[in-house]
Scaffold this motif. Structure first.
Motif, PDB file in Angstrom:
ATOM      1  N   VAL A  53       0.875  -1.168   0.000  1.00 45.68           N
ATOM      2  CA  VAL A  53       0.000   0.000   0.000  1.00 45.68           C
ATOM      3  C   VAL A  53       0.912   1.216   0.000  1.00 45.68           C
ATOM      4  N   ASP A  54       0.304   2.372  -0.075  1.00 50.34           N
ATOM      5  CA  ASP A  54       1.091   3.599  -0.164  1.00 50.34           C
ATOM      6  C   ASP A  54       2.040   3.726   1.036  1.00 50.34           C
ATOM      7  N   GLY A  55       3.352   3.764   0.758  1.00 52.80           N
ATOM      8  CA  GLY A  55       4.356   3.903   1.801  1.00 52.80           C
ATOM      9  C   GLY A  55       4.760   2.601   2.459  1.00 52.80           C
ATOM     10  N   LYS A  56       4.122   1.496   2.060  1.00 53.76           N
ATOM     11  CA  LYS A  56       4.429   0.207   2.680  1.00 53.76           C
ATOM     12  C   LYS A  56       4.664  -0.833   1.585  1.00 53.76           C
ATOM     13  N   PRO A  57       5.901  -0.921   1.094  1.00 53.85           N
ATOM     14  CA  PRO A  57       6.200  -1.853   0.002  1.00 53.85           C
ATOM     15  C   PRO A  57       6.312  -3.295   0.496  1.00 53.85           C
ATOM     16  N   LEU A  58       6.428  -4.165  -0.470  1.00 52.67           N
ATOM     17  CA  LEU A  58       6.564  -5.594  -0.216  1.00 52.67           C
ATOM     18  C   LEU A  58       7.818  -6.070  -0.941  1.00 52.67           C
ATOM     19  N   THR A  59       8.569  -6.965  -0.315  1.00 54.39           N
ATOM     20  CA  THR A  59       9.812  -7.451  -0.917  1.00 54.39           C
ATOM     21  C   THR A  59       9.714  -8.945  -1.172  1.00 54.39           C
ATOM     22  N   VAL A  60      10.066  -9.336  -2.390  1.00 49.15           N
ATOM     23  CA  VAL A  60      10.139 -10.749  -2.754  1.00 49.15           C
ATOM     24  C   VAL A  60      11.595 -11.182  -2.574  1.00 49.15           C
ATOM     25  N   VAL A  61      11.802 -12.243  -1.782  1.00 53.90           N
ATOM     26  CA  VAL A  61      13.151 -12.728  -1.501  1.00 53.90           C
ATOM     27  C   VAL A  61      13.271 -14.162  -1.989  1.00 53.90           C
ATOM     28  N   PHE A  62      14.308 -14.433  -2.777  1.00 55.51           N
ATOM     29  CA  PHE A  62      14.540 -15.783  -3.288  1.00 55.51           C
ATOM     30  C   PHE A  62      15.519 -16.519  -2.389  1.00 55.51           C
ATOM     31  N   ALA A  63      15.309 -17.820  -2.228  1.00 55.09           N
ATOM     32  CA  ALA A  63      16.192 -18.645  -1.401  1.00 55.09           C
ATOM     33  C   ALA A  63      16.348 -20.009  -2.065  1.00 55.09           C
ATOM     34  N   GLN A  64      17.414 -20.702  -1.692  1.00 55.97           N
ATOM     35  CA  GLN A  64      17.694 -22.017  -2.245  1.00 55.97           C
ATOM     36  C   GLN A  64      17.348 -23.073  -1.200  1.00 55.97           C
ATOM     37  N   SER A  65      16.552 -24.021  -1.591  1.00 56.20           N
ATOM     38  CA  SER A  65      16.196 -25.130  -0.711  1.00 56.20           C
ATOM     39  C   SER A  65      16.541 -26.422  -1.433  1.00 56.20           C
ATOM     40  N   GLY A  66      17.754 -26.908  -1.194  1.00 57.42           N
ATOM     41  CA  GLY A  66      18.232 -28.059  -1.938  1.00 57.42           C
ATOM     42  C   GLY A  66      18.430 -27.674  -3.396  1.00 57.42           C
ATOM     43  N   SER A  67      17.774 -28.388  -4.262  1.00 59.28           N
ATOM     44  CA  SER A  67      17.856 -28.070  -5.693  1.00 59.28           C
ATOM     45  C   SER A  67      16.722 -27.165  -6.142  1.00 59.28           C
ATOM     46  N   THR A  68      15.879 -26.746  -5.217  1.00 61.86           N
ATOM     47  CA  THR A  68      14.691 -25.970  -5.540  1.00 61.86           C
ATOM     48  C   THR A  68      14.881 -24.510  -5.156  1.00 61.86           C
ATOM     49  N   LEU A  69      14.476 -23.614  -6.065  1.00 59.15           N
ATOM     50  CA  LEU A  69      14.513 -22.185  -5.779  1.00 59.15           C
ATOM     51  C   LEU A  69      13.146 -21.765  -5.261  1.00 59.15           C
ATOM     52  N   THR A  70      13.121 -21.189  -4.071  1.00 57.07           N
ATOM     53  CA  THR A  70      11.853 -20.764  -3.476  1.00 57.07           C
ATOM     54  C   THR A  70      11.835 -19.246  -3.336  1.00 57.07           C
ATOM     55  N   TYR A  71      10.651 -18.731  -2.998  1.00 55.43           N
ATOM     56  CA  TYR A  71      10.548 -17.297  -2.735  1.00 55.43           C
ATOM     57  C   TYR A  71       9.554 -17.065  -1.605  1.00 55.43           C
ATOM     58  N   SER A  72       9.756 -15.968  -0.902  1.00 51.82           N
ATOM     59  CA  SER A  72       8.871 -15.577   0.194  1.00 51.82           C
ATOM     60  C   SER A  72       8.738 -14.058   0.170  1.00 51.82           C
ATOM     61  N   PHE A  73       7.848 -13.542   1.040  1.00 42.24           N
ATOM     62  CA  PHE A  73       7.573 -12.107   1.063  1.00 42.24           C
ATOM     63  C   PHE A  73       7.944 -11.522   2.430  1.00 42.24           C
TER      64      PHE A  73
END
Length: 595
Positions: free
Chosen positions: A403-423
């Motif tokens: 929302v206005d003034g409150k951004p969201l960040t997508v973060v990528f991480a490695q879990s074994g051979s799998t690439l994951t993402y969280s917020f």
């Protein structure tokens, strides 16, 4: 009359004279519709018994009969009725086909032009003239839609008017048949058939079959009872029923014209299966099926397209930074503000609801940016809103990000051979965390759908190019410069290739793009028109063949009549010769008696 030579000659001359008169009557009516060939019935006068045996007394005229074939007449009436129904329907179908023009004059082309206009808006979202083009093309599409709807309404009104005219004609014909019945019954006791009256009545029945298929039953007094195909009596002896056209309300609130029996100021709507042929059948089919199906398809096409445009408009932000959705305080559900189209349920009510170019929601409420410190090759392709950005009264207004003034960040991480993402939210705290973690795969959008949240559906879908690596970040933030943002314009443009039109429901439902959907509408109508042409040609051929068969059996053949004319002319002359000889014999007898 005596049985001598004078009597024989006189009777022969009279028989020949009557026959010649009848032949002349046939020749005179060779081109009269419905006329049946007449012929004089002759028989030998009973012989005179004498001591030397029986002596003939010449010829006697018994009656004048007409050549009629009940089976061929009935078959011809059925074929005429079917041909009239098919031809009437075809004439209306040809008019109906013009409601949906093809090519650049068509509704599909005009709709695609609206979406194509978003190319310039996406390229230059700050250019108000590009936005004005979108609205101008939207107005053009609305005008074409309204014109098509008006043409459908006019065609339906014309069909109902033709129904009323046909019913008035039916009432006139049944009244004339009842009058003919009375005249024919009056001659029942004389022992001779009123041939010309019978022809007239048969012709009236044929004309009636062109309007509605009927069956007939002849009574002992010679009168003809007439029934509609389903059994409703129209004529009984010398009385006829009166039909009318009434409006019948349908479950959807619309009304259709129906044929009704009028009696003592009241009306009784006849079941549809009573109308089995004739122009009435064709008109009813056009009204109930052809126009109705075309109107349903048109309304579906218009509503689906306009609602999809409005829905995408509601997901965006205009040039002044105004979101195009708000949330109801009672239902907590979003409603669109300032939609592009209004009253979209029906083609004859739709209007353009947006006139200000700045009000066009070309911007997306959120934007995505790659962290400059990223190590991977990921880049932003597009970000698309899946539902309106939460505002006051939304269930997740207090917790939703960004929302206005409150951004969201997508973060990528490695879990074994799998690439994951969280917020992560603006404070670095986990946002909509799920277990197991969301998995990123190439070509699959990043979204924040969370079964544990309310609502559970995703707010946005983020498409990226390239491949991120663990530790890479993408920021999703509220749009700060809507005048130069083209996110929602890109989403509008993408509708061009999406299957946004749905025809039918359930297992029979089909979806198509806007251009393919309109092509399908034209194709369905074209198939109906072509089928109508084929059916009309077949039934017209059958009617023509049965008419020719009936005419060859009961009509006047000039060659035959000419041959008979010569035959009975000679017979008349011979009879006159007999009388001439008789006169000579009588003169000789008188001279002998004087001598």
């Amino acid at each position: 009359m005596g049985s001598g030579i004078f009597g024989l000659g006189t009777r022969a001359m009279q028989a020949s004279q009557v026959t010649l008169d009848t032949i002349a009557h046939n020749i005179s009516n060779v081109n009269t519709p419905g006329y049946s060939r007449q012929q004089v019935e002759l028989e030998t006068e009973g012989g005179l018994f004498t001591g030397a045996g029986f002596f003939g007394r010449g010829v006697r005229v018994t009656t004048v009969s007409r050549t009629a074939n009940e089976f061929l007449t009935r078959e011809n009436n059925i074929n005429v009725s079917t041909a009239a129904a098919d031809d009437t329907r075809l004439n209306k179908l040809v008019q109906l086909e013009k409601v949906l023009p093809t090519g650049e004059s068509g509704l599909g082309y005009a709709a695609s032009q609206i979406l194509n206009a978003f190319v310039d808006v996406a390229n230059q979202p700050q250019d108000m003239s590009a936005r004005q083009v979108v609205l101008a093309r939207a107005q053009e599409w609305v005008s074409r839609v309204r014109t098509a709807a008006q043409q459908l309404d006019e065609l339906e009104r014309g069909t109902v008017a033709d129904l009323e005219t046909s019913v008035d004609r039916i009432n006139m014909l049944t009244s004339q048949i009842a009058t003919s019945n009375q005249a024919i019954a009056a001659f029942q006791g004389v022992g001779h058939a009123p041939n010309d009256l019978l022809d007239k009545r048969d012709n009236l029945v044929k004309e009636l079959n062109q309007l509605v298929q009927v069956s007939t039953v002849e009574a002992d007094d010679g009168s003809l009872s007439v029934f509609m195909g389903g059994g409703q009596v129209l004529v009984l002896s010398n009385k006829s029923e009166t039909l009318g056209v009434v409006r019948e309300t349908q479950p959807d609130g619309s009304s259709l014209a129906r044929v009704a029996l009028l009696s003592n100021g009241t009306s009784r709507t006849l079941p549809q299966d009573q109308v089995t042929g004739g122009a009435l059948k064709g008109l009813m089919q056009v009204q109930d099926e052809d126009i109705a199906l075309t109107r349903t398809a048109l309304n579906t096409f218009v509503a689906n397209f306009a609602d999809k445009i409005n829905a995408q408009q509601a997901l965006g932000m205009d040039a002044n930074g105004n979101l195009k959705s708000s949330f109801d305080a009672t239902t907590n559900q979003p409603t669109g503000n300032n939609p592009i189209f209004l009253s979209t349920a029906k083609a004859n009510t739709i209007t353009l609801g947006l006139n200000a170019p700045a009000g066009l929601a070309a911007a997306s409420p959120v934007v995505a940016a790659i962290n400059p410190a990223n190590k991977g090759t990921a880049s932003i392709d597009s970000i698309r809103m899946e539902r309106p950005l939460p505002q006051a009264n939304a269930l997740d207004f207090a917790t939703s990000r960004p929302v206005d003034g409150k951004p969201l960040t997508v973060v990528f991480a490695q879990s074994g051979s799998t690439l994951t993402y969280s917020f992560l939210d603006e404070n670095g705290a986990p946002y909509k965390a799920v277990a197991p973690a969301r998995t990123w795969t190439p070509g699959t959008p990043i979204n924040d759908a969370d079964p544990g949240s309310t609502p559970a559906t995703a707010l946005f879908s983020l498409n990226i190019n390239g491949v991120p690596v663990a530790g890479d970040k993408i920021t999703v933030a509220y749009t700060q410069y809507p005048g130069s943002n083209n996110g929602n314009a890109q989403a509008m443009l993408a509708l061009r290739d999406q299957q946004i039109i749905t025809f039918g429901s359930g297992a029979t439902a089909t979806t198509a793009t806007v251009t393919d959907a309109y092509s399908q509408m034209i194709g369905d109508l074209g198939v109906r028109v072509q089928g109508g042409k084929t059916t009309a040609n077949i039934s017209a051929t059958l009617a023509k063949t049965s008419e020719q068969t009936l005419s060859s059996a009961t009509g006047v053949n000039l060659d035959e009549e000419a041959a008979k004319l010569i035959q009975f002319q000679q017979s008349y002359q011979a009879a006159a010769k007999v009388l001439q000889i008789a006169q000579s014999l009588f003169d000789t007898l008188l001279q002998t008696a004087r001598g």
